[in-house]
Design an enzyme around this catalytic site. Sequence first.
Site, PDB file in Angstrom:
ATOM      1  N   HIS A 260       0.857  -1.196   0.000  1.00  0.00           N
ATOM      2  CA  HIS A 260       0.000   0.000   0.000  1.00  0.00           C
ATOM      3  C   HIS A 260       0.889   1.241   0.000  1.00  0.00           C
ATOM      4  CE1 HIS A 260      -3.033   2.932   1.102  1.00  0.00           C
ATOM      5  NE2 HIS A 260      -3.968   2.009   0.992  1.00  0.00           N
ATOM      6  N   ARG A 276      -6.173  10.251  -0.849  1.00  0.00           N
ATOM      7  CA  ARG A 276      -5.849  10.680  -2.215  1.00  0.00           C
ATOM      8  C   ARG A 276      -7.121  10.760  -3.051  1.00  0.00           C
ATOM      9  NH1 ARG A 276      -2.643   6.280  -3.964  1.00  0.00           N
ATOM     10  NH2 ARG A 276      -3.039   5.331  -1.940  1.00  0.00           N
TER      11      ARG A 276
END
Lengths: 648, 253
Positions: A260, A276
């Site tokens: 990740h 994000r």
Amino acid sequence: MIARLETTDVLVIGAGLAGERCAIEAAAAGHEAMILSLVPPRRSHSCAAQGGMQASLGNCVKAEGDGPIVHFLDTVRGSDWGADQEVASIFAEEAPVAVRELAHFGVPWSRVRGGRNHYFIKGEEVEIEEALENDGLIGQRDFGGTAKWRACYAAAGTGHAALYAVDSEVVRLGVTVRDRTEAVALIHDGSRCLGAVVRCLRTGRHFAVMAKATVIATGGYGRIYGQYTSNATINEGTGASIALDTGIVPLGNMEAVQFHPTTLSPSGILVTEGCRGDGGFLLDKNLHRFMVEAEPKKQELASRDVVSRHMVQCIRDGNGIDSPYGPHLWLDIRHLGEEHLRTKLLEVWDICRDFAGLNPAEKLVPVRPTQHYSMGGVRVNKDGEAYGLAGLFAVGEAACWDMHGFNRLGGNSLAETLVSGRLVGRRVAEHASGFALRTDTGHAFDAIAAAEQRATDWMSRSGGGPSIYEIRDALGEIMMGKVGIFRNGTELQDAVTGIQVLLNDCDNAVLRCKDPGVNPELAFALRLKGMLRLAMTVALGAEARTESRGAHFRSDFPLRNDQDWLNRTLVRWAEHDSAPSFAYEPTGLIDLPPGHRGYGSDERIEMTASIDSHNESVLREQTGHGRLESADPMGSRLRRGAWKSVAQ
Amino acid sequence: MSQERSQAARRLRFEIFRFNPEDENSVPHTDVFEIDETPFMSLYIALNKIRETQDPGLQFDFVCRSATCGSCGMMVNGRPALACRTLTADLPESIQLYPLPVFKLVGDLSVDTGTWFRGMSERTEAWIHERAAFDPEAEEERMSDDIAEAIYEGDRCIECGCCVASCGVANVDADFLAGAGLNRVARFMMDPRDQRSDADWFDIVAGEQGVFGCVGMMACADVCPKELPLLEVNAYLRRRALGARFLKRDRGG
């Protein structure tokens, strides 16, 4: 005092979302279900999923035009064509039902607010008018590698809310949950699974549960990466490990390990992709948005494998920020504002405060890529039934179903747990209906005796052998250092050699705690060999796969190779054999032809065989590798050619 | 915050409660361990260090180690807290660790919160009492985002048990719903999907083990690691329990 032998209709090993949803289905069909769990069910690692659950509801402006076919396309592209396309199709079609069912169970999904909304998209603040007629429908946020906003969410506690809702159904239905128990071996007769041997983590005693159907739902194996994982301490791959021990059931694609992009440095605690998705940036030491040049189209929202590689490359180029714990990069979510951070990303706010001592509305968040998800697992057919052993099923992260291939999209695993839990649960229930419980106890007592012998061996060994914790830490260093984000043949060989040394060390390790009862040192020791064996299958699988696909990136073979490697790795390794054996099966029926993902490299070695000839071989070859017949024929749920109407 | 404080290396002294119910020779006592403090040291790091280097039999529970799963509640210098997010820098050199009271002891610092919380969920029927069966073909029922956020706020409890352990009433009556239980009731009560009436709720909320059993010390609100608004929950439940419907029914009876 626990009886030595217990019986149930359906035995589910693991009380996360996938296991519990599966048990609900079996219980609702009238079967007696028993769930085993290392911890109280609501502490399962599903609770740590943060940002969202993918389902193509298409309720907001940026989700317009979404549907199961677009979701299917994104999932197959995300998988770098490693997914079984029929499974991806089933998944995409049923995900909206799973999300709505969770609303029915009580999940407080974030909802669309009709009228003017402010969003951050690719660095720009934009104002979007959400249709008033959509007010109050389940909302979506953006995530990586998707064409549309599709991630349904409850702030940044989506997994928590989902797990509590599903567990409340388990309580309502009165399903038995035995927490603080661990399945340590499967009971089988060579062709059928009969249940499991269980160690009680309160008393240390072993007992057996005989069942008509047994389901492995134990999650991933991230802890073979030691401290370099976002996973909980319990994600030690115990379910995959006991399946591997049979020597009959293969594990699929163990080398497919996801890293990740944004875990907190240095603790490795997850910071959701939703940061994000909601408009957060990645910055290097010069506060430069390096992802804009690296991936002009998707920027920070390319798939996780692609973003993680760019981040490591950025650090290798000397643009990371040095810290006493090694270099990191920055996640910038300051511009999202305190109100947004304390509602839609509340858990991120808490994590930044508690584990980095910072206010993310004012300060940059130190992040780096860390092991996060296990695409590999117990290989099953589309019904979730394991290759080789009738009556054994696997579901969720523990399984290689296989809708993720070599890279899972964010939010797809949470959706998978519910979709596959429902679907596999139905198959499990059917299986249990058509089968009388066998009570030939010989296999069970043999398996209990073997498990007790393993514990006795550990307890009776003495002398100055290595500590199990040193072995665990050494394994983590090998896996992150040599079987990580960038891999190459030399380092993978080193890793294999290193893990072999640790396997030998494990046979000589000595426990210092001789306490009766659960004995925490013994409990971990009993898992350690299995973790090392899983690690070996990951390293060997990665060494053998001389191409780059999704999260498996070989610096010495940087291209995806659809000519030679459009296949799935299968590994079998009986408990007492010295080495595993590898085989390869076709990935599955191909509908969407291999091509460019829309992000990452557009170079690859094309397949020369025709798709038709590939597809003709799939059923025969998979059956030859142990695939059991599914309830519906292979391919029945592939919507052939449907993607042509929406592909861009 | 804590890590900005001076990190002059300290020698930490841990006094830890010990008892192994599975060992007939074990008697409750405390053991003392000393370790060197390192920067950013949490009790998760410290306790694992003690187990791995000094006493491999030491029992405690950590799962997510990110204050999400609620496994690691324990008494830290007399106060219930989540160990994973407790930094040693925020504590004096001398640290006392005891298991949470109220819950059944598993061993040392490990307690059985699972049984207590399942029992609470069963007693309060902590699930949506619905209306119609789920229709997989139907669009979702609508809900305003404000209500969704309010329910989510109540849903954030992680069942760590800190509020239960801190509760003066729960310490003498383990069946008292305590902060977590009352919060759970309020969460379902405010959910428009749950069809229970005030009368259905009355026995759960208004009995001695419900909101009127609370003597109002509100330690629960002080120790909740998720900072749930337990004071408001309490007020909400009292208001609902004394609502017009009950008064009317009482007059009628």
